[in-house]
Design an enzyme around this catalytic site. Structure first.
Site, PDB file in Angstrom:
ATOM      1  N   GLU A 152       0.785  -1.244   0.000  1.00 52.62           N
ATOM      2  CA  GLU A 152       0.000   0.000   0.000  1.00 52.62           C
ATOM      3  C   GLU A 152       0.812   1.286   0.000  1.00 52.62           C
ATOM      4  O   GLU A 152       0.276   2.356   0.294  1.00 52.62           O
ATOM      5  CB  GLU A 152      -1.004   0.004   1.170  1.00 52.62           C
ATOM      6  CG  GLU A 152      -2.054  -1.094   1.064  1.00 52.62           C
ATOM      7  CD  GLU A 152      -3.112  -1.038   2.152  1.00 52.62           C
ATOM      8  OE1 GLU A 152      -2.995  -0.206   3.075  1.00 52.62           O
ATOM      9  OE2 GLU A 152      -4.068  -1.840   2.097  1.00 52.62           O
ATOM     10  N   ASP A 153       2.087   1.221  -0.363  1.00 50.83           N
ATOM     11  CA  ASP A 153       2.879   2.461  -0.370  1.00 50.83           C
ATOM     12  C   ASP A 153       2.493   3.378  -1.524  1.00 50.83           C
ATOM     13  O   ASP A 153       2.617   4.603  -1.412  1.00 50.83           O
ATOM     14  CB  ASP A 153       4.373   2.128  -0.431  1.00 50.83           C
ATOM     15  CG  ASP A 153       4.873   1.541   0.877  1.00 50.83           C
ATOM     16  OD1 ASP A 153       4.053   1.371   1.806  1.00 50.83           O
ATOM     17  OD2 ASP A 153       6.068   1.240   0.985  1.00 50.83           O
TER      18      ASP A 153
END
Length: 877
Positions: free
Chosen positions: A439-440
């Site tokens: 999820e970066d």
């Protein structure tokens, strides 16, 4: 002098610890054997209360602010001090900012929990075995050092979610800062084994690179071994696991131009390693023998290997671009779960518990486990178990929910971390994808960080943007994977849209997605999940309580054991959890707020959510060339402490009903039924007033019924069978109209639609003279079954939602334990929703959380525990 055999001396015993650095005044206290961690050692000495109970987590947060020193003593190993003999001190993992001293000399400075270290200590050890060597390790506060690094690097915009900013520059398991399912427990200590190795020459690593021929029966490739110390002769052999015959032996390695690397070409007939359900998990061991000039074998090293092909299929199609895995030329629907570390104190996870966890996943018909990027690169035993049970592994690199820095020292550490762990794991056939992070890219999207996918293809320029971590995920990490492993795909992130879109927004037509608009986000009804899928759903989920025993073990005061108590709320780290949980329960079920009843309702609600998703998204697996959904991974399989969370199995390995729902949905052949969902709670709002109204006839949910029936199959051959469809009154248990039967040919490895949008024509319940308001509908269950060769192999039921509108008097439930205590038979005279045995540690059931239909009985195998020991609940009880 003849070379000596490479030998290992464990340094697991004689550890002690104290608060502060080397020169601090506190006395040393006895520690656990290494591996260990500071919280475990303080617990051992009665210095802290158990942080897994009540609100005790708060009372131990001071530990993360302090430095801690560990100390052990040991004798010099046999053979040390002889000519040409080398002794190395090996740390497989130190958590995290560690300074090591041997006999007063500094030998190590480490700042990365994921790195192993080897230090030549030949000149520092005492020559005689009578003198004790002293090893001391000082661990600084990771939180304080992290804050210092943030201040030291103002050129980076540190953005982290879930926790405070100090975790951003620290190469440590990120979940230890706390997550929305776990506590803040920042540990330190020698969390992996410490030992001495003494040798003249040794084998550092053995690995295999191969290709399979067209019929997948013959493997050709290279076996490689890296040697440390004076070079001798290297011989390789292949042996099939569990068999006595050696497939290849005496294969002599040739020295290459690379320092210390020996290589041998090979060609051998092989049996393939398959994912579970598709074939056998054939494994081999590859061994290297290092032979001295006098013919003595001075070191032998073996690694497991399995032969298989893997491809991540990303092809343009009618839905966008596919995303699914093809193993051994067979398309695989990857249903499974996401994995977080199994404990906040990693050193107490045993090899046996890893194997038990993976066996539990496999017995639940799961086929993939995703190792989430906020945890750790797991223990070797984890991957051995996945190899054994045929579980595919999606492996994240250890980055999660943050914008990470790229200053030179950090990049150097990350590169060494990635190479070490990729090399350690590269022989495992279970690992079929490496992903850059968790999820970066969503962080980059949320904060408007610079990301020009099409316009900017220069990795060096990415380092100058406010999203420099792109350099990690799209240059450094894929480069390492390509150099160190052959034939395993790399994916920049989970989720990631494969770069097709010019924006970062999650796109359900491409790549993988995390679907959090159920529970988080818009909090949509979970019945809408079938329309909320993507090409591969790598995260989604719903919270639930664990079984009562787990709650009662972690909340010690009886007065605190009620939903919404301070102790209960404290354990659940998800923001707004109580509002969300109660909302979903209240939307669907008649609320009962005593602890046993509410526990049951949350579990049933979670199970319904998970089942809707798995069976309907598996339906979208479709047929070859029409793979709309390639896999489903629930968030999450497990917990790291006893709590209420999205886990489908709790911290003590006790399954919730959702675990069994996945098991049913992922049977090799499964039948599904779903009626059209009437969703007046999510109707479009009036453009002027922006409000919804409910001026509708809610009896539509009982009277306006259209439904689909389909069959999902993982079998590679077609099957002929018969589908039966019954319409059973919930009130009386009688069939409200004649059942339907239909012959069907089940498509192999895909979906067979049996019925689409069939409307149920209900019998008339009133005549023209009956006032409308007195008319009573007769809500019913649609029960479907599939028989092959006259034997029922799969069933499913569709209930009218919401369940809370239904009445459940006099179900006529009978529970009969077998006299031998090895099974329980359950039956009912009327339809029963969500019959759940209250499970606990030390017992094991073959099934749980099931529906019951009149005229049928359900026999549940009791594999551990006695059949007379269970309590149970069902909706309306």
């Amino acid at each position: 002098m003849a070379p000596i055999m490479c030998s290992r001396q464990s340094l697991s015993a004689n550890w002690s610890f104290k608060q502060g650095s080397l020169d601090s005044t506190p006395a040393y206290l006895p520690a656990n054997n290494a591996p260990t961690e500071i919280h475990r050692d303080l617990l051992k000495n009665g210095k802290i209360s158990d942080p897994f109970q009540d609100l005790n987590e708060l009372s131990v947060r001071w530990i993360a602010e302090e430095s801690w020193t560990y100390r052990t003593t040991f004798s010099s190993p046999e053979g040390h001090g002889k000519p040409d003999v080398r002794t190395e001190l090996v740390f497989e993992g130190l958590d995290t900012f560690a300074s090591g001293y041997l006999n007063g000399q500094k030998i190590l400075e480490s700042d990365n929990m994921f790195l192993a270290h080897r230090i030549d200590v030949s000149s520092l050890l005492h020559k005689d075995s009578a003198s004790q060597n002293v090893l001391e390790i000082v661990f600084d506060s990771a939180r304080k050092r992290g804050l210092e690094l943030v201040e030291r690097h103002p050129e980076h915009q540190f953005i982290v979610h879930q926790t405070e900013v100090s975790r951003g520059p620290v190469r440590k398991a990120q979940y230890q800062w706390g997550w929305d399912w776990g506590p803040i427990l920042l540990t330190c200590g020698p969390w992996k084994p410490v030992y001495l190795e003494t040798y003249t020459s040794r084998i550092e690593d053995v690995w295999v690179e191969y290709q399979l021929n067209g019929d997948l029966k013959t493997a050709t490739g290279k076996i490689s071994a890296k040697i440390e110390g004076p070079k001798g002769r290297v011989e390789f052999e292949f042996k099939k696991a569990g068999a006595d015959d050696v497939v290849l032996s005496g294969l002599e390695g040739k020295r290459t131009n690379y320092q210390g690397v020996y290589v041998a070409d090979f060609e051998v007939d092989v049996d393939l390693w398959w994912p579970r359900g598709y074939g056998l998990q054939n494994l081999y061991s590859v061994s290297a023998n290092l032979i001295a000039e006098d013919g003595a074998v001075v070191h032998r090293s073996s690694k497991p290997v399995g032969f298989r092909t893997v491809k991540l299929v990303q092809e343009k199609d009618a839905f966008g671009q596919s995303f699914y895995f093809r193993v051994n030329n067979t398309d695989i629907f990857a249903g499974g779960s996401c994995w977080i570390p199994a404990d906040n104190f990693l050193s107490r996870i045993t090899p046996e518990s890893y194997r038990d966890w993976m066996k539990l996943a496999a017995e639940g018909n799961q086929i993939m486990v995703r190792i989430w990027g906020g945890g750790i690169y797991e223990s070797d035993e984890f991957y051995h178990a996945c190899d054994e049970f045929g579980l595919l592994v999606w492996q994240d690199f250890m980055f999660a929910c943050a914008s990470y820095p790229t200053y030179p020292a950090y990049l150097k550490s990350v590169e060494e971390e990635a190479r070490q762990n990729v090399r350690r794991l590269r022989n495992h056939p279970s690992i079929i994808i490496w992903a850059g992070n968790n999820e970066d890219y969503q962080i980059a999207e949320r904060y408007g960080l610079e990301y020009r996918f099409i316009e900017d293809k220069d990795p060096k320029s990415w380092l100058k943007t406010n999203f420099p971590a792109r350099y990690l995920y799209e240059y450094l990490l894929p480069k390492i994977v390509q150099e160190e492993i052959k034939g395993v795909p790399y994916h920049p992130s989970s989720p990631f849209g494969s770069g097709i879109s010019t924006v970062l927004k999650v796109d359900p037509t491409v790549g993988d997605i995390h679907q959090w608009n159920v529970w988080h986000g818009e909090m949509k009804p979970y019945q809408m999940l079938p329309q909320m899928g993507g090409r591969f759903v790598s995260e989604f989920g719903m919270e639930a309580y664990p079984h009562l025993e787990t709650i009662e073990g972690s909340i010690t005061e009886e007065e605190d054991r009620y939903p919404g108590s301070m102790a209960m709320d404290f354990r659940n780290k998800a923001i707004g959890h109580e509002r969300r949980l109660v909302s979903y329960v209240a939307e669907n079920f008649q609320i009962k707020y005593d602890l046993p009843s509410f526990t049951h309702l949350t579990q049933v609600m979670q199970a319904d959510t998970i089942y809707w998703a798995y069976k309907c998204w598996r339906r979208q697996w479709g047929t070859p060339g029409n793979r709309k959904c390639g896999g489903v991974l629930v968030w999450q399989l497990n917990d790291c402490w006893p709590t209420m969370s999205w886990a489908v199995v709790d911290y003590y390995s006790v399954p919730k009903p959702a675990y069994y729902m996945i098991k049913r949905a992922m049977e090799p052949v499964a039948i599904g039924v779903a009626r059209r969902f009437h969703n007046w709670t999510m109707r479009p709002a009036d453009d002027l007033w922006k409000r919804d109204t409910s001026h509708i006839d809610m009896r539509q949910v009982w009277e306006d019924v259209q439904f689909d029936v389909w069959i999902s199959s993982a079998r590679v051959d077609p099957l002929d069978g018969e589908v039966s469809i019954k319409f059973i009154s919930i009130r009386t248990g009688k069939e409200i109209q004649e059942s339907l039967k239909q012959a069907v040919t089940v498509e192999p490895n895909g979906t067979t639609d049996v019925i689409r949008d069939l409307k149920v024509e209900l019998p008339q319940t009133q005549d023209a003279n009956t006032p409308f308001e007195t008319a009573k509908a007769d809500p019913f269950v649609i029960h479907v079954s599939l028989s092959i060769d006259g034997r029922e192999v799969a069933t499913d039921s569709s209930w009218p939602d919401p369940i809370k509108y239904l009445k459940f008097p006099d179900r006529g439930v009978t529970v009969e334990p077998a006299t031998d205590g090895k099974s329980i038979t359950v039956s009912a005279t009327k339809p029963v929703k969500a019959f759940v045995f209250s499970e606990r540690q030390g017992v094991k059931l073959g099934d749980n959380g099931f529906d019951l239909m009149p005229g049928q009985s359900k026999t549940v195998v009791v594999e551990r525990g006695g059949a007379n020991e269970f309590k149970w609940r069902y909706i309306g009880m």
